[in-house]
Motif scaffolding. Structure first.
Motif, PDB file in Angstrom:
ATOM      1  N   LEU A 147      -5.447   7.809   5.508  1.00 50.52           N
ATOM      2  CA  LEU A 147      -5.931   9.070   6.082  1.00 50.52           C
ATOM      3  C   LEU A 147      -5.401  10.256   5.295  1.00 50.52           C
ATOM      4  O   LEU A 147      -4.213  10.314   4.958  1.00 50.52           O
ATOM      5  CB  LEU A 147      -5.516   9.177   7.561  1.00 50.52           C
ATOM      6  CG  LEU A 147      -6.203   8.186   8.504  1.00 50.52           C
ATOM      7  CD1 LEU A 147      -5.693   8.368   9.930  1.00 50.52           C
ATOM      8  CD2 LEU A 147      -7.715   8.360   8.452  1.00 50.52           C
ATOM      9  N   PRO A 203     -10.066  -0.195   4.294  1.00 48.76           N
ATOM     10  CA  PRO A 203      -8.944   0.573   4.818  1.00 48.76           C
ATOM     11  C   PRO A 203      -8.927   1.946   4.148  1.00 48.76           C
ATOM     12  O   PRO A 203      -9.221   2.068   2.960  1.00 48.76           O
ATOM     13  CB  PRO A 203      -7.718  -0.241   4.387  1.00 48.76           C
ATOM     14  CG  PRO A 203      -8.237  -1.596   4.082  1.00 48.76           C
ATOM     15  CD  PRO A 203      -9.629  -1.392   3.578  1.00 48.76           C
ATOM     16  N   TRP A 204      -8.593   2.936   4.930  1.00 47.13           N
ATOM     17  CA  TRP A 204      -8.614   4.315   4.433  1.00 47.13           C
ATOM     18  C   TRP A 204      -7.261   4.955   4.705  1.00 47.13           C
ATOM     19  O   TRP A 204      -6.846   5.040   5.859  1.00 47.13           O
ATOM     20  CB  TRP A 204      -9.741   5.074   5.126  1.00 47.13           C
ATOM     21  CG  TRP A 204      -9.869   6.512   4.748  1.00 47.13           C
ATOM     22  CD1 TRP A 204      -9.539   7.094   3.569  1.00 47.13           C
ATOM     23  CD2 TRP A 204     -10.380   7.569   5.577  1.00 47.13           C
ATOM     24  NE1 TRP A 204      -9.823   8.440   3.591  1.00 47.13           N
ATOM     25  CE2 TRP A 204     -10.347   8.754   4.810  1.00 47.13           C
ATOM     26  CE3 TRP A 204     -10.875   7.616   6.893  1.00 47.13           C
ATOM     27  CZ2 TRP A 204     -10.771   9.976   5.326  1.00 47.13           C
ATOM     28  CZ3 TRP A 204     -11.312   8.833   7.389  1.00 47.13           C
ATOM     29  CH2 TRP A 204     -11.255  10.001   6.610  1.00 47.13           C
ATOM     30  N   ALA A 207       0.855  -1.188   0.000  1.00 47.06           N
ATOM     31  CA  ALA A 207       0.000   0.000   0.000  1.00 47.06           C
ATOM     32  C   ALA A 207       0.881   1.225   0.000  1.00 47.06           C
ATOM     33  O   ALA A 207       2.058   1.159   0.351  1.00 47.06           O
ATOM     34  CB  ALA A 207      -0.906  -0.014   1.222  1.00 47.06           C
ATOM     35  N   GLU A 208       0.306   2.332  -0.420  1.00 44.72           N
ATOM     36  CA  GLU A 208       1.005   3.625  -0.376  1.00 44.72           C
ATOM     37  C   GLU A 208       1.480   3.861   1.053  1.00 44.72           C
ATOM     38  O   GLU A 208       0.733   3.585   2.000  1.00 44.72           O
ATOM     39  CB  GLU A 208       0.013   4.737  -0.705  1.00 44.72           C
ATOM     40  CG  GLU A 208      -0.462   4.742  -2.127  1.00 44.72           C
ATOM     41  CD  GLU A 208       0.551   5.426  -3.028  1.00 44.72           C
ATOM     42  OE1 GLU A 208       0.913   6.571  -2.703  1.00 44.72           O
ATOM     43  OE2 GLU A 208       0.987   4.798  -4.007  1.00 44.72           O
ATOM     44  N   PRO A 209       2.659   4.401   1.226  1.00 48.25           N
ATOM     45  CA  PRO A 209       3.078   4.740   2.585  1.00 48.25           C
ATOM     46  C   PRO A 209       2.111   5.737   3.211  1.00 48.25           C
ATOM     47  O   PRO A 209       1.592   6.607   2.515  1.00 48.25           O
ATOM     48  CB  PRO A 209       4.458   5.383   2.387  1.00 48.25           C
ATOM     49  CG  PRO A 209       4.917   4.930   1.040  1.00 48.25           C
ATOM     50  CD  PRO A 209       3.681   4.725   0.221  1.00 48.25           C
ATOM     51  N   GLY A 210       1.859   5.568   4.469  1.00 52.24           N
ATOM     52  CA  GLY A 210       0.959   6.500   5.144  1.00 52.24           C
ATOM     53  C   GLY A 210       0.280   5.836   6.307  1.00 52.24           C
ATOM     54  O   GLY A 210       0.562   4.687   6.634  1.00 52.24           O
ATOM     55  N   THR A 211      -0.619   6.591   6.931  1.00 51.22           N
ATOM     56  CA  THR A 211      -1.365   6.073   8.066  1.00 51.22           C
ATOM     57  C   THR A 211      -2.746   5.655   7.585  1.00 51.22           C
ATOM     58  O   THR A 211      -3.385   6.389   6.834  1.00 51.22           O
ATOM     59  CB  THR A 211      -1.480   7.154   9.155  1.00 51.22           C
ATOM     60  OG1 THR A 211      -0.163   7.575   9.488  1.00 51.22           O
ATOM     61  CG2 THR A 211      -2.163   6.612  10.391  1.00 51.22           C
ATOM     62  N   TYR A 212      -3.156   4.468   8.036  1.00 48.60           N
ATOM     63  CA  TYR A 212      -4.431   3.922   7.596  1.00 48.60           C
ATOM     64  C   TYR A 212      -5.341   3.644   8.782  1.00 48.60           C
ATOM     65  O   TYR A 212      -4.886   3.395   9.897  1.00 48.60           O
ATOM     66  CB  TYR A 212      -4.216   2.594   6.859  1.00 48.60           C
ATOM     67  CG  TYR A 212      -3.586   2.745   5.493  1.00 48.60           C
ATOM     68  CD1 TYR A 212      -4.349   2.596   4.351  1.00 48.60           C
ATOM     69  CD2 TYR A 212      -2.224   3.035   5.355  1.00 48.60           C
ATOM     70  CE1 TYR A 212      -3.787   2.729   3.089  1.00 48.60           C
ATOM     71  CE2 TYR A 212      -1.648   3.184   4.116  1.00 48.60           C
ATOM     72  CZ  TYR A 212      -2.427   3.020   2.972  1.00 48.60           C
ATOM     73  OH  TYR A 212      -1.874   3.165   1.735  1.00 48.60           O
ATOM     74  N   THR A 213      -6.640   3.691   8.504  1.00 46.78           N
ATOM     75  CA  THR A 213      -7.605   3.202   9.481  1.00 46.78           C
ATOM     76  C   THR A 213      -8.667   2.442   8.707  1.00 46.78           C
ATOM     77  O   THR A 213      -8.726   2.530   7.484  1.00 46.78           O
ATOM     78  CB  THR A 213      -8.217   4.340  10.315  1.00 46.78           C
ATOM     79  OG1 THR A 213      -8.945   3.787  11.416  1.00 46.78           O
ATOM     80  CG2 THR A 213      -9.183   5.183   9.491  1.00 46.78           C
TER      81      THR A 213
END
Lengths: 638, 340
Positions: free
Chosen positions: A419, A416-417, A232-238
Motif C-alpha cells: 500500500l 499483493p500490493w 518482501a519490503e516492509p510495509g502493509t500489503y493487500t
C-alpha cells in the motif's frame, strides 16, 4: 479411532495451481480465496482468471469451463505461471480443456463423481481418461468430491441438490491442506460472505473442513507441501485486482484534485467492475450514473466535467468505438476527462472475457481530424491505482481527455500490493478560473476561454456558477484566445498546432523511461520494449535470459502518448529492439514511425497473456542463441 | 450561493456579442427573443444558467446567449446536460434541440433523460425538416413528404413528439409555437418552474426548406379555429367564441364537438396533473398533424422525484451511515498483512 499417519511436509519454492470446473461451479471464487489466503500467509501471488463469455454455457461442455490459475511462491514473481503444477478438475470437460497446458509430471485432482458416461460424452471423451492410461505422465488423485459434499449436506439437513453446490469448498479445503494453508482466514471469510444464509454458510464451512480433513486422513496423498512466505519490503500489503485498484485510484485522484468524482458508464465486460466498485463508495462523494448507452456514458461525463467534476467514463473496445465522436468533442472542448478502456479481444464483440492489447492504435488515432489524446497504460493489477492517478493528473493539468488503457488480464488478475503512502500521491491542481483573463478593445476585463497557460498550453477551466466568466464552448473550431466560433483557415491551422503542441508538451512533465539494463543503457545487445500488461511476462522472461548468463535490457512504457522524451535515445542505443504485444505490432509501428528504428514486433493474439517462456524464446532467438526453452522453469529470482 | 439579490437584468444582458446567423425570417429568432426577454423576469442569474445544444440550426442557440453554454454533438445534448445537471443542482440547465437532433440521432438520450426526470428543460424546435443539411425529411415530416432525399415521397410514419415524451414517462410536456411570444414564454416559464425534466415542443417555421408547415394552424387568421388551448381545470374549448370543444363519449375516443350541440357539461375538463398519462396521450393524438385542430399548452405536469436530488440524497445517506470516505481505510478494506 482413526489413525492419522504422520506424513512429511515437503518444501516448495513455488507452485502453480489451476482450479477448473463448470461456469456454475464457483471456480473463480475458490481460486480467489486460495489467492487471498496465500497472500495473507505472505506468499507472492499472481493470478489469471480465465472464464467463458457465456454466463452459463451448457453444463459439462468444454465451452462452459471456467478456470482460475494462481501462482504462489516464496520469492518475487511476475506472472501467473506458464504451466500449472496442479490441476483441480471438477468434471471431465475441465480436465480435457486444461490438461494440455499442464507442466510435465504435474498433479491432477479430479472430482471422480463427475466422470460418468454422460459427462465424459459431453466433454468429448470416448474413453474414461481415468482408466485408459492417457494420464500416465501425471499423478492423478481421484476424489469423490460430490458425494462427500452431499454427505456433509445430510449432516446439516440440506437437500442433496443444494449441498452439491458446495463441492468447490470441498476442493478448496483439500488444496488448502495440500499446500498447508491456514484454515481460519477462509472460515472467517465464509462466515462473513454467507452471513444471513445460515444453511449455505454451514454447508460451505463444513465442506471446506471436510476437504481439508480428507487430505489429512485419507491415505491418498503421501505428503503435503509448504510454500514459505516471500521476502518482501516492509510495509502493509493487500491483495487487489486491477479493476478495484483502478477504481480506488480514481477516488484518490479526485481527493488529490479536491474535485467530486463522477462516473458515467454503460456496463461492458471486462470494465463493469469499476462501475460496481465506484457505485459502492458514495460516502466519498462519488456519483455514478449507469447511462443508457456508451455514448451517454461519455456524454454525461463531459457534462460533469464542464460543471467542475473529475469526470470519468469506463468501457472496453466496442464502447470506445461508440465514444469516439464524443471523445473528439472533448478534445475540442479541452475539458479534463478520463476515458478508461479495459481492452479485450476484438474486432467487434470479439472475445469479451479474454485479454488483448489491440486498442492502442484506436486510442491513438481512432477519431476524425487531428485529434490528439494522451494515453497512459497500467502494467500490473496494483499499478492500475497509480495509472489512474496519473491519467487524472494529466487530464486536469492539461485540460484534456486522457485514455487510460488496462486489459482483461489486469482487470481480473490480482497481486499483493504494497500500500502506498498517501502523502506521496502527486498534487493535482484543478485551478478553476475565477477572474477575467483578458481585456477587450475598450479596456474592459473579459474572459477568454482559450487564452492558454504559457507553460502547459492548457486553457482555463471556468465552471458555470462563476460570475463574469460566462462563455460558450463547442465542437466548432474556435478562435484562438477568445474562443468564439471561427472558420478562419489560418486560425484553424494555429489551433490545430496549439492542441497538438499541448499534448506533445506533456512529455516535459513526465519521467524519462527507465531502462533495466545491468550493463547501463546500451549495454545489452537486445532491448525488450513493452507497455501495459506484458510487464510481468517480459520482466520474468528477461530474468530467465539473464539466468543463462546472457545480457538483455527491458524498458516499459507507462505513457504511450506522448512518449517519454528520452525514448528515441534509448531505442537507438540498442541494435535490436523487440516489442512484445498481445496484438499484431501496434507499439512497434508507433515507435518505428516516430523514431525510425527497426523495432520488431513479437505478437500473440490468443486472448491470453504472454508466458515468460515465450518472451525468453523471442529474446534468445534475437540473440542468435539456442532457442530451446524448457517447459515451465518458473520465475527465476532476479 | 450567496443571498445577494439577483441583479436586475434586461434582454440585452442575456444576449452575447455574437451576430445571430440564422436565415432571415427563421422562426428561431422569435424563440431566441422570447427566451432573452423571459429570463430577466425569472429572477435567475446569468452565471447559473447553461444552454446545451446538439447539432442543427437550433443548436447555434447557446452562442447567442450571454450565459454558460455548450454546442455539442448531434443528438447528445440531453446526455451532456444530464451529467451537468446531476452534478450541479444549483444550475438552470436548458437543452436546445430540433426534431432531427432530439428524435432521430438523439432519440435514445431524449427518452432516458425524460424517464430519469433529470432537472433539465428541453426546448424541441420542431420544423419537420432538416435545415442545416439543406432540406431532407425529418422524423416528424409527414408521410409522403417530398424532399431532396425523398423525391418520390417519404414512406415513414412521423413521430408525434408529445406522444413520444409521454411514452417516455416525462413529467412535464408542453407544446407552443413560434408565432406567439406570450404563449411561448408562458410555456418556458412553466417548464422552468417544474422540478424535473421538462420538454416543450415548439412548432417552428423553417422559411427556407419547409415554409408554412404550420400556417394552417398557427397563422394569425387560423389560430382561433385551429389551436386548442389546454388550460388546467378548464373545459377544453376553442374557436373565436369557444364554440367548439373536446369531448370524450362513452367509447373513450376523443372527439371535436360543437359545444352548443353536446352541452357545456359534455366538454372535457383538462387535468394536466393527472398521474395517469392516458388522457394527455389521447390529447396528443387528437390531431394527426398541423392541418387539423391541434392542442397547445401543458399536456402534463406531475411531480416525481428528480434524479439529481435522489443521487445527492444517496451521497448524504452514505456519509451519515459510514462517515466521510477515508482513503486509507478503503485501501485496507480487503484485508491486509504486514511485513517487517
Amino acid at each position: 479411532m482413526s489413525t492419522v499417519i504422520p506424513r512429511q511436509t515437503k518444501e516448495l519454492d513455488r507452485v502453480v495451481v489451476r482450479f477448473a470446473g463448470d461456469s456454475g461451479d464457483g471456480m473463480q471464487l475458490t481460486g480467489s480465496q486460495f489467492t487471498t489466503v496465500s497472500s495473507l500467509f505472505g506468499n507472492d501471488t499472481a493470478t489469471l482468471p480465465d472464464f467463458p463469455a457465456e454466463i452459463r454455457a451448457p453444463a459439462g461442455t468444454l465451452a462452459g469451463v471456467s478456470a482460475f490459475q494462481v501462482h504462489i511462491s516464496d520469492h518475487d514473481i511476475l506472472t501467473p505461471g506458464d504451466a500449472p503444477n496442479v490441476l483441480v478438475a471438477m468434471n471431465p470437460a475441465a480436465l480435457r480443456a486444461n490438461i494440455g497446458i499442464m507442466a510435465a509430471g504435474g498433479t491432477v485432482i479430479v472430482n471422480s463423481d463427475a466422470f460418468d458416461e454422460r459427462s465424459l460424452d459431453k466433454a468429448g471423451y470416448e474413453a474414461n481418461p481415468l482408466g485408459d492410461g492417457s494420464l500416465a505422465s501425471f499423478t492423478v488423485y481421484e476424489v469423490p468430491m460430490t458425494s462427500l459434499t452431499m454427505e456433509v449436506g445430510k449432516e446439516v439437513g440440506v437437500k442433496p441438490r443444494d449441498a452439491e453446490r458446495s463441492k468447490n469448498f470441498f476442493a478448496l479445503g483439500l488444496v488448502s491442506w495440500l499446500y498447508s494453508r491456514p484454515v481460519e482466514p477462509t472460515l472467517d471469510w465464509i462466515a462473513k460472505r454467507f452471513a444471513g444464509r445460515d444453511d449455505v454458510r454451514e454447508v460451505n464451512a463444513r465442506a471446506f473442513k471436510a476437504g481439508y480433513h480428507f487430505g489429512e486422513t485419507a491415505e491418498l496423498f503421501d505428503s503435503n507441501y509448504q510454500v514459505r512466505p516471500a521476502p518482501a519490503e516492509p510495509g502493509t500489503y493487500t491483495n487487489v485486482t486491477g479493476n478495484t485498484a483502478l477504481a480506488w485510484g480514481l477516488i484518490a485522484a479526485a481527493q488529490q484534485a479536491k474535485l467530486p468524482l463522477f462516473l458515467g458508464s454503460y456496463p461492458i465486460t471486462p470494465a463493469s467492475d469499476i462501475l460496481h466498485e465506484l457505485s459502492k463508495h458514495k460516502n466519498f462523494g462519488v456519483r455514478t450514473l449507469q447511462a443508457e448507452d456508451e455514448i451517454a456514458g461519455i456524454g454525461t461525463a463531459i457534462g460533469a466535467a464542464f460543471g467542475g467534476s473529475l469526470a470519468v467514463t469506463t468501457t472496453s473496445g466496442p464502447g470506445l468505438d461508440l465514444k469516439s465522436e464524443a471523445l473528439g468533442l472533448a478534445v475540442n472542448l479541452e475539458l479534463p476527462l478520463v476515458v478508461v478502456d479495459i481492452q479485450r479481444g476484438g474486432p467487434s464483440t470479439g472475445l469479451p472475457t479474454k485479454t488483448e492489447q489491440s486498442d492502442l492504435l484506436h486510442a491513438m488515432y481512432g477519431r476524425h481530424g487531428e485529434s490528439p489524446v494522451p494515453i497512459v497504460a497500467a502494467r500490473t493489477p496494483s499499478d492500475c491505482f497509480g495509472a489512474a492517478v496519473e491519467a487524472a493528473r494529466i487530464a486536469v493539468t492539461y485540460r484534456t481527455p486522457v485514455i487510460l488503457l488496462s486489459d482483461g488480464y489486469l482487470a481480473n488478475g490480482s497481486e499483493p500490493w504494497h500500500l502506498p503512502d498517501l502523502a506521496d500521491l502527486p498534487a493535482i491542481d484543478a485551478a478553476f478560473a475565477t477572474e477575467p483573463n483578458h481585456t477587450d478593445d475598450e479596456g474592459n476585463p473579459v474572459f477568454w476561454p482559450y487564452e492558454r497557460d504559457p507553460e502547459t498550453g492548457a486553457r482555463p477551466w471556468a465552471v458555470p456558477g462563476t460570475p463574469g466568466l460566462e462563455h460558450r464552448i463547442g465542437g466548432l473550431e474556435k478562435a484562438h484566445g477568445s474562443g468564439t466560433v471561427s472558420y478562419d483557415t489560418m486560425n484553424h491551422e494555429r489551433m490545430t498546432h496549439e492542441r497538438a503542441d499541448k499534448i506533445a508538451g506533456i512529455a516535459r512533465g513526465i519521467a524519462p523511461v527507465e531502462v533495466d539494463d545491468p550493463g547501463g543503457v546500451g549495454g545489452a545487445p537486445v532491448l525488450v520494449l513493452g507497455w501495459g500488461s506484458t510487464y510481468g511476462a517480459i520482466a520474468a522472461g528477461v530474468r530467465r535470459v539473464r539466468a543463462r548468463g546472457l545480457a538483455v535490457a527491458h524498458a516499459h512504457l507507462v505513457h504511450l502518448n506522448p512518449f517519454p522524451a528520452n525514448l528515441g535515445d534509448v531505442l537507438r542505443a540498442y541494435p535490436t529492439v523487440l516489442v512484445p504485444e498481445t496484438n499484431l505490432g501496434q507499439l512497434a509501428r508507433l515507435v518505428r514511425a516516430e523514431y525510425l528504428v527497426d523495432a520488431r514486433p513479437v505478437s500473440k493474439v490468443q486472448g491470453l497473456p504472454f508466458r515468460a517462456a515465450e518472451i525468453e524464446a523471442a529474446v534468445l532467438q534475437a540473440l542468435g542463441t539456442d532457442t530451446s526453452v524448457h517447459g515451465d522453469e518458473g520465475d527465476v529470482a532476479s | 450561493m450567496t443571498d445577494v439579490a439577483v441583479p436586475i437584468t434586461t434582454r440585452k444582458d442575456w444576449a452575447s456579442d455574437q451576430e445571430v446567423r440564422w436565415c432571415p425570417g427563421c422562426g428561431d429568432y422569435s424563440i431566441l427573443a422570447a427566451i432573452q426577454m423571459l429570463l430577466p423576469e425569472l429572477g435567475v442569474r446569468r452565471e447559473n444558467t447553461v444552454f446545451v445544444s446538439g447539432i442543427g440550426c437550433a443548436a447555434r442557440f447557446p452562442y447567442y446567449m450571454n450565459t454558460y453554454g455548450m454546442h455539442s454533438i448531434h443528438g447528445r445534448a440531453p446526455a451532456i446536460a444530464t451529467g451537468l445537471a446531476v452534478t450541479r443542482p444549483d444550475l438552470d440547465v436548458w437543452v436546445v434541440s430540433g426534431d432531427g437532433d432530439a428524435l432521430s440521432i438523439g432519440g435514445n438520450h431524449l427518452i432516458h433523460a425524460l424517464r430519469r426526470n433529470v432537472n433539465i428543460k428541453i426546448l424541441l424546435f420542431n420544423n419537420q425538416i432538416y435545415g442545416l443539411t439543406k432540406g431532407q425529411y425529418s422524423p416528424t415530416s409527414e408521410q409522403g413528404k417530398v424532399t431532396k432525399s425523398t423525391p418520390f415521397g417519404s414512406l415513414e410514419t412521423p413521430f408525434n413528439p408529445i406522444s413520444v415524451a409521454l411514452g417516455a414517462e416525462a413529467t412535464f410536456v408542453a407544446r407552443t409555437h413560434d408565432m406567439d411570444r406570450k404563449h411561448m414564454q408562458e410555456m418556458f416559464r412553466r417548464a422552468h418552474a417544474h422540478r424535473g425534466a421538462a420538454i416543450v415542443e415548439i412548432y417552428q417555421n423553417c422559411n427556407v426548406f419547409n415554409d408554412g408547415a404550420f400556417n394552417a394552424i398557427t397563422g394569425r387568421d387560423n389560430r382561433a379555429d385551429m389551436l386548442i388551448p389546454l388550460e388546467h381545470g378548464q373545459p377544453i374549448r376553442f374557436g373565436a367564441d369557444g364554440q367548439r370543444g373536446v369531448a370524450m363519449p362513452a367509447d373513450g375516443r376523443l372527439q371535436l364537438v360543437d359545444v352548443a350541440e353536446v352541452g357545456e357539461d359534455a366538454v372535457l375538463v383538462h387535468d394536466e396533473a393527472r398521474d395517469d398519462p392516458g388522457l394527455a396521450f389521447a390529447l396528443s393524438r387528437l390531431s394527426r398533424g398541423p392541418f387539423e385542430p391541434t392542442p397547445i399548452g401543458v399536456f402534463r405536469d406531475v411531480q416525481r422525484p428528480e434524479y439529481g436530488d435522489g443521487m445527492a440524497r444517496q451521497l448524504v445517506d452514505a456519509q451519515e451511515r459510514k462517515g466521510p470516505g477515508d482513503l486509507a481505510s478503503l485501501l485496507a478494506s480487503g484485508g491486509t498483512w504486514t511485513v517487517g
